[in-house]
Enzyme design. Structure first.
Site, PDB file in Angstrom:
ATOM      1  N   ASN A 226       0.621  -0.813   0.034  1.00 23.13           N
ATOM      2  CA  ASN A 226       0.080   0.112   0.273  1.00 23.13           C
ATOM      3  C   ASN A 226       0.677   1.654   0.053  1.00 23.13           C
ATOM      4  O   ASN A 226       1.747   1.300   0.943  1.00 23.13           O
ATOM      5  CB  ASN A 226      -0.943  -0.108   1.374  1.00 23.13           C
ATOM      6  CG  ASN A 226      -1.880   1.783   1.354  1.00 23.13           C
ATOM      7  OD1 ASN A 226      -2.296   1.899   0.508  1.00 23.13           O
ATOM      8  ND2 ASN A 226      -2.140   2.173   2.511  1.00 23.13           N
ATOM      9  N   TRP A 227       1.330   1.772  -0.986  1.00 26.77           N
ATOM     10  CA  TRP A 227       1.878   3.188  -1.552  1.00 26.77           C
ATOM     11  C   TRP A 227       1.222   4.718  -0.713  1.00 26.77           C
ATOM     12  O   TRP A 227       2.224   5.554  -0.444  1.00 26.77           O
ATOM     13  CB  TRP A 227       2.207   3.741  -3.007  1.00 26.77           C
ATOM     14  CG  TRP A 227       3.490   2.530  -3.213  1.00 26.77           C
ATOM     15  CD1 TRP A 227       3.528   1.257  -2.907  1.00 26.77           C
ATOM     16  CD2 TRP A 227       3.813   2.445  -4.466  1.00 26.77           C
ATOM     17  NE1 TRP A 227       4.518   1.270  -3.693  1.00 26.77           N
ATOM     18  CE2 TRP A 227       5.155   2.004  -4.483  1.00 26.77           C
ATOM     19  CE3 TRP A 227       4.075   3.581  -4.775  1.00 26.77           C
ATOM     20  CZ2 TRP A 227       5.675   1.604  -5.716  1.00 26.77           C
ATOM     21  CZ3 TRP A 227       5.194   4.358  -6.305  1.00 26.77           C
ATOM     22  CH2 TRP A 227       5.733   2.862  -6.548  1.00 26.77           C
ATOM     23  N   LYS A 228      -0.455   4.337  -0.096  1.00 27.23           N
ATOM     24  CA  LYS A 228      -0.271   5.459   0.552  1.00 27.23           C
ATOM     25  C   LYS A 228      -0.844   6.732  -0.282  1.00 27.23           C
ATOM     26  O   LYS A 228      -0.242   6.795  -1.475  1.00 27.23           O
ATOM     27  CB  LYS A 228       0.003   5.556   2.198  1.00 27.23           C
ATOM     28  CG  LYS A 228       0.142   4.625   2.623  1.00 27.23           C
ATOM     29  CD  LYS A 228       0.123   4.914   3.737  1.00 27.23           C
ATOM     30  CE  LYS A 228       0.206   3.636   4.540  1.00 27.23           C
ATOM     31  NZ  LYS A 228       0.417   3.618   6.212  1.00 27.23           N
TER      32      LYS A 228
ATOM     33  N   HIS B 237      -9.029   0.835   5.748  1.00 29.74           N
ATOM     34  CA  HIS B 237      -7.956   1.193   6.129  1.00 29.74           C
ATOM     35  C   HIS B 237      -8.147   2.298   7.045  1.00 29.74           C
ATOM     36  O   HIS B 237      -8.773   4.145   7.333  1.00 29.74           O
ATOM     37  CB  HIS B 237      -6.653   1.940   5.676  1.00 29.74           C
ATOM     38  CG  HIS B 237      -5.451   2.030   6.025  1.00 29.74           C
ATOM     39  ND1 HIS B 237      -4.881   2.744   6.384  1.00 29.74           N
ATOM     40  CD2 HIS B 237      -4.464   1.025   5.516  1.00 29.74           C
ATOM     41  CE1 HIS B 237      -3.809   2.599   6.399  1.00 29.74           C
ATOM     42  NE2 HIS B 237      -3.389   1.344   6.320  1.00 29.74           N
TER      43      HIS B 237
ATOM     44  N   GLU C 213      -5.805   4.697   8.468  1.00 28.43           N
ATOM     45  CA  GLU C 213      -6.341   6.123   8.042  1.00 28.43           C
ATOM     46  C   GLU C 213      -7.499   7.075   7.098  1.00 28.43           C
ATOM     47  O   GLU C 213      -7.660   8.284   7.896  1.00 28.43           O
ATOM     48  CB  GLU C 213      -5.072   6.575   7.513  1.00 28.43           C
ATOM     49  CG  GLU C 213      -3.286   6.051   7.817  1.00 28.43           C
ATOM     50  CD  GLU C 213      -2.974   5.489   7.047  1.00 28.43           C
ATOM     51  OE1 GLU C 213      -2.675   5.644   6.030  1.00 28.43           O
ATOM     52  OE2 GLU C 213      -1.609   5.016   7.701  1.00 28.43           O
TER      53      GLU C 213
ATOM     54  N   GLU D   1      -5.034  -5.229  10.824  1.00 23.77           N
ATOM     55  CA  GLU D   1      -3.565  -3.775  10.827  1.00 23.77           C
ATOM     56  C   GLU D   1      -4.130  -2.901  12.942  1.00 23.77           C
ATOM     57  O   GLU D   1      -4.341  -1.635  12.771  1.00 23.77           O
ATOM     58  CB  GLU D   1      -4.387  -2.942   9.349  1.00 23.77           C
ATOM     59  CG  GLU D   1      -3.554  -3.589   8.893  1.00 23.77           C
ATOM     60  CD  GLU D   1      -3.196  -2.723   7.975  1.00 23.77           C
ATOM     61  OE1 GLU D   1      -2.017  -2.466   7.527  1.00 23.77           O
ATOM     62  OE2 GLU D   1      -3.574  -1.259   7.666  1.00 23.77           O
TER      63      GLU D   1
ATOM     64  N   GLY E  88       3.034   1.976  10.624  1.00 23.55           N
ATOM     65  CA  GLY E  88       3.731   2.974  10.290  1.00 23.55           C
ATOM     66  C   GLY E  88       4.745   2.937  11.998  1.00 23.55           C
ATOM     67  O   GLY E  88       5.436   4.663  12.464  1.00 23.55           O
TER      68      GLY E  88
ATOM     69  N   SER F 180       4.671  -2.731  10.131  1.00 17.77           N
ATOM     70  CA  SER F 180       5.271  -2.578  10.439  1.00 17.77           C
ATOM     71  C   SER F 180       5.602  -3.842  10.098  1.00 17.77           C
ATOM     72  O   SER F 180       6.812  -4.149  10.281  1.00 17.77           O
ATOM     73  CB  SER F 180       6.254  -2.156  12.330  1.00 17.77           C
ATOM     74  OG  SER F 180       5.525  -1.167  11.600  1.00 17.77           O
TER      75      SER F 180
ATOM     76  N   GLY G 119       2.922  -1.277   4.051  1.00 16.74           N
ATOM     77  CA  GLY G 119       2.714   0.569   4.054  1.00 16.74           C
ATOM     78  C   GLY G 119       3.811   0.569   3.627  1.00 16.74           C
ATOM     79  O   GLY G 119       4.864   0.482   2.756  1.00 16.74           O
ATOM     80  N   GLY G 120       5.098   1.171   4.773  1.00 19.98           N
ATOM     81  CA  GLY G 120       6.050   1.811   4.170  1.00 19.98           C
ATOM     82  C   GLY G 120       7.478   1.016   3.883  1.00 19.98           C
ATOM     83  O   GLY G 120       7.927   1.756   2.533  1.00 19.98           O
TER      84      GLY G 120
END
Ligand code: PEP
Length: 251
Positions: A13-15, A100, A102, A170, A176, A214, A235-236
């Site tokens: 997931n590149w957000k 998600h 976010e 999640e 993150g 993470s 993610g990251g």
């Protein structure tokens, strides 16, 4: 029984990251992944990159799959700034991430809205990755199972099946944070989600349940080997081809 017969899926997931020049990372990833047949690998860039990523995936006959990070629950109309499931289908994406944390927090998305979006996406035959996760406060209060149960019951649309729905667990506090949930915490929650879904769905579905929070190339192997874990949402570490492939390679 832990559902380990499902082909694992790794989702990046590149957000809100990635520009035209990020196509270089995809070129690299396609090359690195060319021999992978063990896992389904999905990349979810921002909407602006879906078409160019699709072109490149097609041109290279890559097995990489494409996903979007959200969609509106209505097909078209006066919804400035929104993107519909049909538009996502038009880019050849096969997956969509919904609910998600976010989006739930920053855009005040409710379980009911997530369910409407999932229903719309499933009608279009998109695979929906429905995210659930508790806050640190929920966990400290010992409410995590109750919160996740409510999110599942209210976010999964009528008619979901084990062919069109993946649940992503999640924990918000792990996203993150450089601190994934522990092996025990992941096992306990995935087991809880699996048995909840088995009872909740009339058809006794066992859906794929993937973990996010993470994940890196250093903990991926341990996490994927936990009972009831059928994949990873990253993610990251998915932003760079090397670190994303590091995860795929590690497992
Ligand atoms: C996410 O936000 O879905 C996620 C898992 O992020 P990260 O891997 O960076 O924790």
């Amino acid at each position: 029984m832990p559902n380990k017969f499902i082909k694992p899926i790794i989702v990046g997931n590149w957000k809100m990251n990635g520009l035209k020049s990020s196509i270089d990372e995809l070129v690299k990833l396609i090359d690195l992944c060319s021999k992978n047949t063990k896992f389904d690998v999905v990349i979810a860039p921002p909407y602006t990159l879906l078409h160019s990523f699709n072109d490149l995936i097609k041109k290279n006959e890559s097995l990489l799959k494409l996903g979007a990070q959200d969609c509106h629950h209505i097909a078209s109309g006066s919804h400035t700034g929104s993107v519909s499931g049909e538009m996502i289908k038009d880019s050849n994406a096969q997956y969509v991430i919904l609910g998600h944390s976010e989006r739930r927090i920053q855009h005040k998305e409710t379980n009911e809205l997530v369910s409407k979006k999932a229903h719309a996406a499933q009608l279009l035959k998109l695979n929906t990755i429905i995210c659930v996760g508790e806050s640190l406060e929920d966990r400290s209060n010992g409410n995590h199972k109750e919160v996740i149960g409510r999110q599942l019951a209210d976010s999964l649309p009528n008619g979901f099946t084990n062919k069109n729905t993946i649940v992503a667990y999640e924990p918000i506090w792990a996203i993150g944070s450089n601190n994934s949930a522990s092996k025990e915490e992941i096992n306990q929650m995935h087991k809880f989600i699996a048995s909840f879904l088995l009872k909740y769905s009339k058809e006794n579905y066992s859906l794929p349940i993937i973990y996010g929070g993470s994940v890196t190339q250093f903990n991926a192997k341990e996490i994927i080997n936990i009972d009831y874990v059928n994949g990873l949402l990253v993610g990251g570490a998915s932003l760079k081809a090397d670190s994303f492939f590091g995860i795929i390679d590690a497992i």
